[in-house]
Structures are given as C-alpha cells and as structure tokens.
Design an enzyme around this catalytic site. Sequence first.
Site, PDB file in Angstrom:
ATOM      1  N   HIS A 141      36.946  35.298  37.142  1.00 20.68           N
ATOM      2  CA  HIS A 141      37.257  36.665  37.583  1.00 20.68           C
ATOM      3  C   HIS A 141      37.407  37.588  36.364  1.00 20.68           C
ATOM      4  CE1 HIS A 141      39.763  39.525  40.263  1.00 20.68           C
ATOM      5  NE2 HIS A 141      39.936  39.994  39.040  1.00 20.68           N
ATOM      6  N   GLU A 142      38.135  37.112  35.335  1.00 19.13           N
ATOM      7  CA  GLU A 142      38.381  37.950  34.157  1.00 19.13           C
ATOM      8  C   GLU A 142      37.113  38.142  33.322  1.00 19.13           C
ATOM      9  OE1 GLU A 142      40.990  39.599  34.251  1.00 19.13           O
ATOM     10  OE2 GLU A 142      42.087  38.348  35.672  1.00 19.13           O
ATOM     11  N   HIS A 189      35.079  40.823  34.656  1.00 17.09           N
ATOM     12  CA  HIS A 189      35.537  42.162  34.247  1.00 17.09           C
ATOM     13  C   HIS A 189      34.854  42.593  32.948  1.00 17.09           C
ATOM     14  CE1 HIS A 189      38.636  43.572  36.956  1.00 17.09           C
ATOM     15  NE2 HIS A 189      39.298  42.438  36.915  1.00 17.09           N
ATOM     16  N   GLN A 205      40.632  46.700  31.765  1.00 21.13           N
ATOM     17  CA  GLN A 205      41.561  47.198  32.792  1.00 21.13           C
ATOM     18  C   GLN A 205      42.638  48.114  32.201  1.00 21.13           C
ATOM     19  OE1 GLN A 205      42.039  43.009  34.523  1.00 21.13           O
ATOM     20  NE2 GLN A 205      42.305  44.307  36.318  1.00 21.13           N
ATOM     21  N   CYS A 255      43.213  41.929  42.615  1.00 17.62           N
ATOM     22  CA  CYS A 255      42.914  42.445  41.276  1.00 17.62           C
ATOM     23  C   CYS A 255      43.818  43.632  41.009  1.00 17.62           C
ATOM     24  CB  CYS A 255      41.446  42.869  41.236  1.00 17.62           C
ATOM     25  SG  CYS A 255      40.936  43.545  39.650  1.00 17.62           S
ATOM     26  N   LEU A 256      44.385  43.683  39.804  1.00 20.90           N
ATOM     27  CA  LEU A 256      45.277  44.803  39.476  1.00 20.90           C
ATOM     28  C   LEU A 256      44.528  46.140  39.482  1.00 20.90           C
ATOM     29  CD1 LEU A 256      47.438  43.165  36.662  1.00 20.90           C
ATOM     30  CD2 LEU A 256      48.124  43.645  39.015  1.00 20.90           C
ATOM     31  N   GLY A 293      46.353  37.562  35.518  1.00 20.76           N
ATOM     32  CA  GLY A 293      45.263  37.693  34.553  1.00 20.76           C
ATOM     33  C   GLY A 293      44.952  39.156  34.323  1.00 20.76           C
TER      34      GLY A 293
HETATM   35 ZN    ZN Z   1      40.739  41.780  38.235  1.00 25.56          ZN
END
Ligand code: ZN
Length: 174
Positions: free
Chosen positions: A136-137, A140, A51, A94-95, A46
Amino acid sequence: MSVKKIFTIPDPILKKKSLPIKNVDSSVKKLMDDMLETMYAAPGIGLAAVQVGVLKRVVVIDLSKKEEKTPPLFFVNPEIISTSEEQVSYEEGCLSIPNQFAEIKRPKRCHVKYLDYNGKKKDLKADGLLATCIQHEIDHLNGILFIDYLSKLKKDLILKKVIKQKKEIDRVIV
Ligand code: ZN
C-alpha cells in the site's frame, strides 16, 4: 519532531511519483522522525512521504499493538523484488482517504529491499498485514491509491464522500 499536515484526496500531489533519495542524511532522518510522529498522531499504521507533501521515496510503518510493541520500520527507496502468487484481502483504509475502507486483494507475501533509518541496505520478507501495508505504501510512492483498484463507480462514490466530509469540517458557525 513535528506533526505535519496530511494531504487528502483529491489533492493532485497524491497522484505524483516520488523521487529516490540519494543519501540518507540528517534531513531525511528529520523527515522520517516527523512522518512517524504524524502517523502516531493520526493515528495510522503506515505513512508515505507524499502524504505529508514531500515527493521522496520514504515510508514509515509501525504495526505495534497495545499488548505487543514492535519497533517502527523505516523504508528508504523501497523496491519489491518478488511477490507470492497467493493473494489475501484486507479491508484497507488510508490517512489520505479519511473514514473510507474497501476490501483490496494483494499478494500475501512480498520480498522488499530498501535502505533503513541509517542508510544501511536491508531486505525483508513480509507476510500478511505487513506485506499488505508495504505494498500500500509503495503504491503511494508511485502515485497509486487503494481506490485505484476499485471500479470507477465505487471510486467516485468514495471521492464524493470525502469531499462532502471536508466541506462539513470547513463549515464554521459562529
Ligand atoms: Zn495510504
């Protein structure tokens, strides 16, 4: 399509709130294409636009497994309408917080409305991993990271580790 740079903590952009998309035009589609390619390259399941440094309410998700491919999901202006009382915990990563994981408890199911890749109104009832991923997204898009659910002690420890990793990556000996 192109792979974009992924912003990592403690970059202040990750704490900012993303703005809604007015219409899903070709620039938004290009952003979604780039996000998908960036997510696949990372690799991750995701990615939110913030990000890659774009403060717009856009999310891409692909939960395909090696043995079972599913189409990628595109969410523009996603909004959670309702969540289940029942909760479930997953070990989240998380990236934007490379190599760090923590168990986070969230509602097991969520009902989300959004616009799809073509700007069409959609809604989806998600369960399990997909529900966690969507939450989660969307976090963000509101400047919230999974580490914000941890104690200050755990959060500071993760932050320190990520900063140390970055220094190690930057160090070049020639
Ligand atoms: Zn993340």
